[in-house]
Write a protein that holds these residues in place. Structure first.
Motif, PDB file in Angstrom:
ATOM      1  N   TYR A 186     -60.934  -3.120  10.370  1.00 39.87           N
ATOM      2  CA  TYR A 186     -62.320  -3.589  10.219  1.00 39.87           C
ATOM      3  C   TYR A 186     -63.194  -3.029  11.322  1.00 39.87           C
ATOM      4  CZ  TYR A 186     -66.314  -6.734  10.495  1.00 39.87           C
ATOM      5  OH  TYR A 186     -67.583  -7.236  10.588  1.00 39.87           O
ATOM      6  N   TYR A 187     -62.718  -3.085  12.575  1.00 44.80           N
ATOM      7  CA  TYR A 187     -63.513  -2.585  13.689  1.00 44.80           C
ATOM      8  C   TYR A 187     -63.613  -1.066  13.675  1.00 44.80           C
ATOM      9  CZ  TYR A 187     -64.133  -7.124  15.833  1.00 44.80           C
ATOM     10  OH  TYR A 187     -64.521  -8.427  16.081  1.00 44.80           O
ATOM     11  N   LEU A 188     -62.620  -0.374  13.139  1.00 44.92           N
ATOM     12  CA  LEU A 188     -62.729   1.073  12.980  1.00 44.92           C
ATOM     13  C   LEU A 188     -63.847   1.428  12.009  1.00 44.92           C
ATOM     14  CD1 LEU A 188     -59.117   2.599  12.822  1.00 44.92           C
ATOM     15  CD2 LEU A 188     -60.892   2.996  14.538  1.00 44.92           C
ATOM     16  N   ALA A 189     -63.888   0.737  10.864  1.00 35.41           N
ATOM     17  CA  ALA A 189     -64.949   0.986   9.882  1.00 35.41           C
ATOM     18  C   ALA A 189     -66.310   0.584  10.429  1.00 35.41           C
ATOM     19  CB  ALA A 189     -64.654   0.239   8.584  1.00 35.41           C
ATOM     20  N   TYR A 190     -66.341  -0.414  11.303  1.00 35.19           N
ATOM     21  CA  TYR A 190     -67.602  -0.834  11.931  1.00 35.19           C
ATOM     22  C   TYR A 190     -68.071   0.199  12.955  1.00 35.19           C
ATOM     23  CZ  TYR A 190     -70.848  -3.602  14.748  1.00 35.19           C
ATOM     24  OH  TYR A 190     -71.939  -4.052  15.435  1.00 35.19           O
ATOM     25  N   SER A 191     -67.131   0.768  13.711  1.00 40.15           N
ATOM     26  CA  SER A 191     -67.495   1.730  14.757  1.00 40.15           C
ATOM     27  C   SER A 191     -67.794   3.113  14.186  1.00 40.15           C
ATOM     28  CB  SER A 191     -66.356   1.838  15.782  1.00 40.15           C
ATOM     29  OG  SER A 191     -66.069   0.575  16.355  1.00 40.15           O
ATOM     30  N   PHE A 192     -67.159   3.451  13.079  1.00 41.32           N
ATOM     31  CA  PHE A 192     -67.357   4.773  12.458  1.00 41.32           C
ATOM     32  C   PHE A 192     -67.837   4.554  11.020  1.00 41.32           C
ATOM     33  CE2 PHE A 192     -63.937   5.129  15.589  1.00 41.32           C
ATOM     34  CZ  PHE A 192     -64.468   6.100  16.438  1.00 41.32           C
ATOM     35  N   PRO A 193     -69.141   4.453  10.810  1.00 46.19           N
ATOM     36  CA  PRO A 193     -69.659   4.112   9.470  1.00 46.19           C
ATOM     37  C   PRO A 193     -69.311   5.128   8.385  1.00 46.19           C
ATOM     38  CG  PRO A 193     -71.348   3.799  11.164  1.00 46.19           C
ATOM     39  CD  PRO A 193     -70.207   4.514  11.813  1.00 46.19           C
ATOM     40  N   LEU A 198     -45.526   1.494   7.244  1.00 46.52           N
ATOM     41  CA  LEU A 198     -46.302   1.582   6.005  1.00 46.52           C
ATOM     42  C   LEU A 198     -47.106   0.302   5.767  1.00 46.52           C
ATOM     43  CD1 LEU A 198     -43.798   3.310   3.531  1.00 46.52           C
ATOM     44  CD2 LEU A 198     -45.936   4.246   4.421  1.00 46.52           C
ATOM     45  N   LEU A 199     -46.500  -0.841   6.066  1.00 48.17           N
ATOM     46  CA  LEU A 199     -47.215  -2.105   5.901  1.00 48.17           C
ATOM     47  C   LEU A 199     -48.394  -2.197   6.863  1.00 48.17           C
ATOM     48  CD1 LEU A 199     -47.452  -4.912   4.615  1.00 48.17           C
ATOM     49  CD2 LEU A 199     -45.817  -5.739   6.306  1.00 48.17           C
ATOM     50  N   TRP A 200     -48.209  -1.770   8.104  1.00 49.43           N
ATOM     51  CA  TRP A 200     -49.312  -1.780   9.054  1.00 49.43           C
ATOM     52  C   TRP A 200     -50.421  -0.820   8.619  1.00 49.43           C
ATOM     53  CZ3 TRP A 200     -45.522  -1.362  13.776  1.00 49.43           C
ATOM     54  CH2 TRP A 200     -44.957  -2.624  13.999  1.00 49.43           C
ATOM     55  N   THR A 201     -50.041   0.333   8.068  1.00 52.39           N
ATOM     56  CA  THR A 201     -51.040   1.262   7.539  1.00 52.39           C
ATOM     57  C   THR A 201     -51.796   0.644   6.372  1.00 52.39           C
ATOM     58  OG1 THR A 201     -49.551   3.068   8.166  1.00 52.39           O
ATOM     59  CG2 THR A 201     -51.394   3.625   6.735  1.00 52.39           C
ATOM     60  N   ASN A 202     -51.078  -0.115   5.546  1.00 49.75           N
ATOM     61  CA  ASN A 202     -51.713  -0.827   4.446  1.00 49.75           C
ATOM     62  C   ASN A 202     -52.732  -1.841   4.970  1.00 49.75           C
ATOM     63  OD1 ASN A 202     -52.312  -1.797   1.933  1.00 49.75           O
ATOM     64  ND2 ASN A 202     -50.330  -2.695   1.524  1.00 49.75           N
ATOM     65  N   GLY A 203     -52.357  -2.585   6.011  1.00 49.64           N
ATOM     66  CA  GLY A 203     -53.281  -3.545   6.608  1.00 49.64           C
ATOM     67  C   GLY A 203     -54.489  -2.862   7.228  1.00 49.64           C
ATOM     68  N   LEU A 204     -54.274  -1.687   7.853  1.00 51.34           N
ATOM     69  CA  LEU A 204     -55.388  -0.932   8.433  1.00 51.34           C
ATOM     70  C   LEU A 204     -56.382  -0.506   7.358  1.00 51.34           C
ATOM     71  CD1 LEU A 204     -56.170   0.374  11.275  1.00 51.34           C
ATOM     72  CD2 LEU A 204     -55.226   2.475  10.317  1.00 51.34           C
ATOM     73  N   ALA A 205     -55.856   0.033   6.252  1.00 46.00           N
ATOM     74  CA  ALA A 205     -56.728   0.459   5.157  1.00 46.00           C
ATOM     75  C   ALA A 205     -57.420  -0.723   4.500  1.00 46.00           C
ATOM     76  CB  ALA A 205     -55.908   1.238   4.125  1.00 46.00           C
ATOM     77  N   MET A 206     -56.728  -1.867   4.394  1.00 46.10           N
ATOM     78  CA  MET A 206     -57.342  -3.049   3.801  1.00 46.10           C
ATOM     79  C   MET A 206     -58.500  -3.556   4.657  1.00 46.10           C
ATOM     80  SD  MET A 206     -57.336  -5.027   1.201  1.00 46.10           S
ATOM     81  CE  MET A 206     -55.735  -4.721   0.429  1.00 46.10           C
ATOM     82  N   GLY A 207     -58.349  -3.490   5.978  1.00 45.13           N
ATOM     83  CA  GLY A 207     -59.451  -3.873   6.857  1.00 45.13           C
ATOM     84  C   GLY A 207     -60.673  -2.989   6.669  1.00 45.13           C
ATOM     85  N   MET A 208     -60.451  -1.685   6.456  1.00 39.80           N
ATOM     86  CA  MET A 208     -61.576  -0.788   6.176  1.00 39.80           C
ATOM     87  C   MET A 208     -62.212  -1.086   4.823  1.00 39.80           C
ATOM     88  SD  MET A 208     -60.040   2.858   7.470  1.00 39.80           S
ATOM     89  CE  MET A 208     -59.333   3.059   9.093  1.00 39.80           C
ATOM     90  N   LEU A 209     -61.407  -1.533   3.864  1.00 41.19           N
ATOM     91  CA  LEU A 209     -61.937  -1.809   2.527  1.00 41.19           C
ATOM     92  C   LEU A 209     -62.798  -3.068   2.491  1.00 41.19           C
ATOM     93  CD1 LEU A 209     -58.947  -0.963   0.149  1.00 41.19           C
ATOM     94  CD2 LEU A 209     -61.131   0.211   0.293  1.00 41.19           C
ATOM     95  N   ILE A 210     -62.375  -4.104   3.198  1.00 35.03           N
ATOM     96  CA  ILE A 210     -63.128  -5.364   3.141  1.00 35.03           C
ATOM     97  C   ILE A 210     -64.306  -5.381   4.113  1.00 35.03           C
ATOM     98  CG2 ILE A 210     -61.077  -6.640   2.426  1.00 35.03           C
ATOM     99  CD1 ILE A 210     -60.861  -7.755   5.223  1.00 35.03           C
ATOM    100  N   GLN A 211     -64.414  -4.371   4.981  1.00 30.54           N
ATOM    101  CA  GLN A 211     -65.511  -4.367   5.951  1.00 30.54           C
ATOM    102  C   GLN A 211     -66.890  -4.320   5.295  1.00 30.54           C
ATOM    103  OE1 GLN A 211     -67.624  -1.684   6.986  1.00 30.54           O
ATOM    104  NE2 GLN A 211     -68.398  -2.590   8.884  1.00 30.54           N
ATOM    105  N   PRO A 212     -67.134  -3.517   4.227  1.00 28.07           N
ATOM    106  CA  PRO A 212     -68.473  -3.547   3.609  1.00 28.07           C
ATOM    107  C   PRO A 212     -68.842  -4.896   3.011  1.00 28.07           C
ATOM    108  CG  PRO A 212     -67.292  -1.555   2.972  1.00 28.07           C
ATOM    109  CD  PRO A 212     -66.304  -2.435   3.663  1.00 28.07           C
TER     110      PRO A 212
END
Length: 265
Positions: free
Chosen positions: A42-49, A85-99
């Motif tokens: 989530y914070y990655l997607a927030y810092s890098f729009p 792989l699960l942690w990567t999944n969580g990372l991508a999910m955080g980017m998806l729900i950020q918008p």
């Protein structure tokens, strides 16, 4: 329910065997680490729009990682690989729900996000502990209720699609929250059944199921809270608008009477 009954419910999980407790600890620690990577995403997607422009590749990536986790054999040798792989999944999910969270965080309703996180954590923990201390028959009733609630959710979704209304929308959200809570019960019961039969639990698969339950519960709670806040604000605006009309009606006769008195003088 008082504090003593809550501690009593937690203490009743001591009837579980030490091996089962260790496996449950591994599952919930993996879940917590996955939630941490989700927050980092989530914070990655927030810092890098610019990452928000890759929505479709992220969705495809989450689906591919989920399939890979299920198809890679759950052996001790593959545990680290599947956990990454699960942690990567969580990372991508955080980017998806950020918008979906960002407009609420930028508005005056930022407290709703923290409230939704707290409520989701409280509901998740409560239903998990309740499943651990309840009897098997009660859990089976909960599983049957989950299937019935899921079918009701599908029918409500179809009904709100053809006949959109605020009441159906709110009911659909509340039934969805109930379904998410009941799926926490279902997955916790499945873990306990496998552990009590002496089978080795896969922390990655079960943590991924719990992670999807938590994210679904959080998003539904956030949507319900934001909808309720919008409704309250709309009612307040209507009340102020009605009050100002009433004041103008009360003021006009007074002003005209003042002018007539002034003309007479």
């Amino acid at each position: 329910m008082d504090i003593s009954s809550v501690f009593k419910a937690f203490s009743q999980t001591a009837h579980l065997k030490p091996q089962v407790q260790r496996q449950l600890s591994a599952i919930y620690l993996t879940l917590l680490s996955t939630l941490g990577t989700c927050l980092f995403g989530y914070y990655l997607a927030y810092s890098f729009p610019f990452l928000r422009d890759y929505f479709i590749p992220l969705v495809i990536g989450v689906m591919a990682i989920t399939v890979a986790i299920f198809f890679i054999p759950a052996t001790l040798g593959n545990l680290s690989k599947r956990r990454v792989l699960l942690w990567t999944n969580g990372l991508a999910m955080g980017m998806l729900i950020q918008p979906a969270i960002l407009p609420i965080m930028y508005s005056r309703d930022a407290d709703l996000v923290y409230m939704a996180v707290g409520l989701a954590a409280a509901l998740f923990a409560s239903f998990s502990v309740a499943t651990m201390v309840s009897s098997r028959s009660q859990t089976i009733y909960a599983i049957g209720s989950a299937s019935m609630a899921l079918s009701g959710l599908l029918w409500l979704g179809l009904l709100s699609w053809f006949y959109p209304s605020l009441a159906l929308f709110s009911i659909n959200l509340m039934v969805g929250i109930a379904v998410s809570c009941l799926y926490v019960v279902v997955h916790t019961h499945e873990v306990l059944e496998l552990a009590q039969r002496g089978e080795r639990l896969d922390p990655v698969t079960h943590a991924m199921l719990f992670f999807s339950d938590f994210v679904s519960l959080f998003l539904r709670l956030l949507r319900l809270l934001s909808t309720d806040r919008r409704r309250q604000e709309a009612n307040e605006r209507e009340g102020r608008r009605g009050g100002s009309k009433y004041e103008r009606r009360q003021f006009r006769p007074t002003e005209s009477a003042f002018r007539s008195c002034k003309s007479e003088l």
